[in-house]
Design an enzyme around this catalytic site. Sequence first.
Site, short mmCIF file in Angstrom:
data_model
loop_
_atom_site.label_atom_id
_atom_site.label_comp_id
_atom_site.label_asym_id
_atom_site.label_seq_id
_atom_site.Cartn_x
_atom_site.Cartn_y
_atom_site.Cartn_z
N LYS A 130 0.81 -1.22 0.00
CA LYS A 130 0.00 0.00 0.00
C LYS A 130 0.85 1.27 0.00
O LYS A 130 0.40 2.32 -0.45
CB LYS A 130 -0.97 -0.02 1.17
CG LYS A 130 -1.91 -1.22 1.07
CD LYS A 130 -3.19 -1.01 1.78
CE LYS A 130 -4.24 -2.05 1.41
NZ LYS A 130 -3.84 -3.46 1.67
C1 LIG Z 1 -4.53 -4.51 1.19
C2 LIG Z 1 -3.81 -5.80 1.09
C3 LIG Z 1 -4.25 -6.80 0.21
C4 LIG Z 1 -5.49 -6.66 -0.64
O1 LIG Z 1 -5.35 -5.66 -1.61
P1 LIG Z 1 -6.65 -5.03 -2.33
O2 LIG Z 1 -6.13 -3.98 -3.21
O3 LIG Z 1 -7.51 -4.50 -1.22
O4 LIG Z 1 -7.31 -6.15 -3.05
C5 LIG Z 1 -3.50 -7.96 0.13
N1 LIG Z 1 -2.41 -8.14 0.90
C6 LIG Z 1 -1.98 -7.21 1.76
C7 LIG Z 1 -0.78 -7.48 2.59
C8 LIG Z 1 -2.65 -6.00 1.87
O5 LIG Z 1 -2.22 -5.08 2.73
#
Ligand SMILES: *Cc1c(COP(=O)(O)O)cnc(C)c1O
Length: 469
Positions: free
Chosen positions: A114
């Site tokens: 993220k």
């Molecule tokens: C947010 C997240 C996901 C999922 O991603 P999306 O874009 O919400 O589908 C998967 N793995 C981790 C470690 C995350 O932080």
Amino acid sequence: MRYLSTRGDAEPLQFEDVLIEGLARDGGLYVPESWPQLSAEQIAGFGGRPYVEVAQAVMAPFAGGIDPPALRQIIADAYAAFRVPEVAPLTSLEAVAPNLHLLELWHGPTLAFKDVAMQVLGGLFDHVLAKRGQKVTIIGATSGDTGSAAIEAIRGRSNADIFILHPHGRTSAVQRRQMTTVDAPNVFNIAVQGTFDDCQNLLKAMFNDAAFRDEVNMSGVNSINWARLMPQIVYYMTAAVQLGGPERPVAFSVPTGNFGDVYAGYAARQMGLPVERLVIASNQNDILTRVMRTGEHALGPVTQTLAPSMDIQISSNFERLLFDMLGREGAAVAGLMDDLKRARSFRVPDAALASTGALFGAERADEAQTLETMRAVHAKTSMLMDPHTAIGVSAALADRAAHPSDTPMVVLGTAHPAKFPDAVERATGVRPPLPEHLADLYDRKESYEVLPNDLAAVQAHVRRRVAGR
Ligand SMILES: *Cc1c(COP(=O)(O)O)cnc(C)c1O
């Protein structure tokens, strides 16, 4: 570039307004009016170029209104905070299976993918708000990783306060501490007595309360914000060109929760990248597996798993894909969303489901499969892998078994193993240490407010804190 609401009943906006507004006023999500096209030569030209340059080339067509030197600086600042110059390095998993690769997206400040988008978003907010002389209240919901990445991107900035709702007791201790130990006057953590879906519903309800929204000048950083998805398109491009793209098609397996990351892969394909397959990897909360296989989108209860960032039933960004599947008919999307609200389910028409052909695969991994994948990867490569990424590997292998192919398959590595030390230790017997910049995380003082899963209570809290600033 203008942006349209997926529900067709809000006015089209320009990039800067979409950035600040987040969710459309009709409850829909903003999507680009058309997909900018990159030629095969342009994509091939990304090979060997610095990540920041590719990012600029991919994002510029979406970010009308931001002048190019400013955009370039925002991107450069964002990725200066990463621990490796490649930003998103690609490594081989061929010891696990032929043609399998891993895209490491966890080298940012909070150890999850993220950061790749959030660091850019923080810079964009700062730039646009300063230009407008505006101040906003950012409110976000997190299943664990969005919150810390958002706080890290917004902390200390003078034109935004940030409130993050997380489900009380349902994030890992590392995840919670990464949020609650940040000591900055513009950061407020709220632990909601409920699930992530409750947090997300509270957030949507606040967005849909026009009076509240205007009163606090509310803005959002969840992946319902288009500007969150845009930076994620870039690493699909850089990974593909390292594996012979665009001449050679590439497949991706994406650990999926809110459908933001995998939708960015879809966007890369719509822009011209030859993507053979996008595997939607889910844990036991497998509503996406079910809807992609049967068309039936039926909400169930949320189960707590080893991969909390994927413990979701309502994948908000799926609405963006639905919009394209339904021929960009906003009214049709709005109809399905009404069904969901009324009956807790909707049905994707067969023709819509068929419209993406064989692009999407969908696989689930239960807890035993997740642990076994972590163990096997460690045994074969001595690599420690977090549970989310392991679900991506498990889904990649399952998809390849069902649809054999020689194209490279890239698993998106979404978190650093040290973010989920208990799960990693359970699977492998090895406890991954936190990187140096977080080594004292357990000694830092926490600060957060526990609130009931109640809209009025949360709104009253936000009002009080905003007034006190
Ligand atoms: C947010 C997240 C996901 C999922 O991603 P999306 O874009 O919400 O589908 C998967 N793995 C981790 C470690 C995350 O932080």
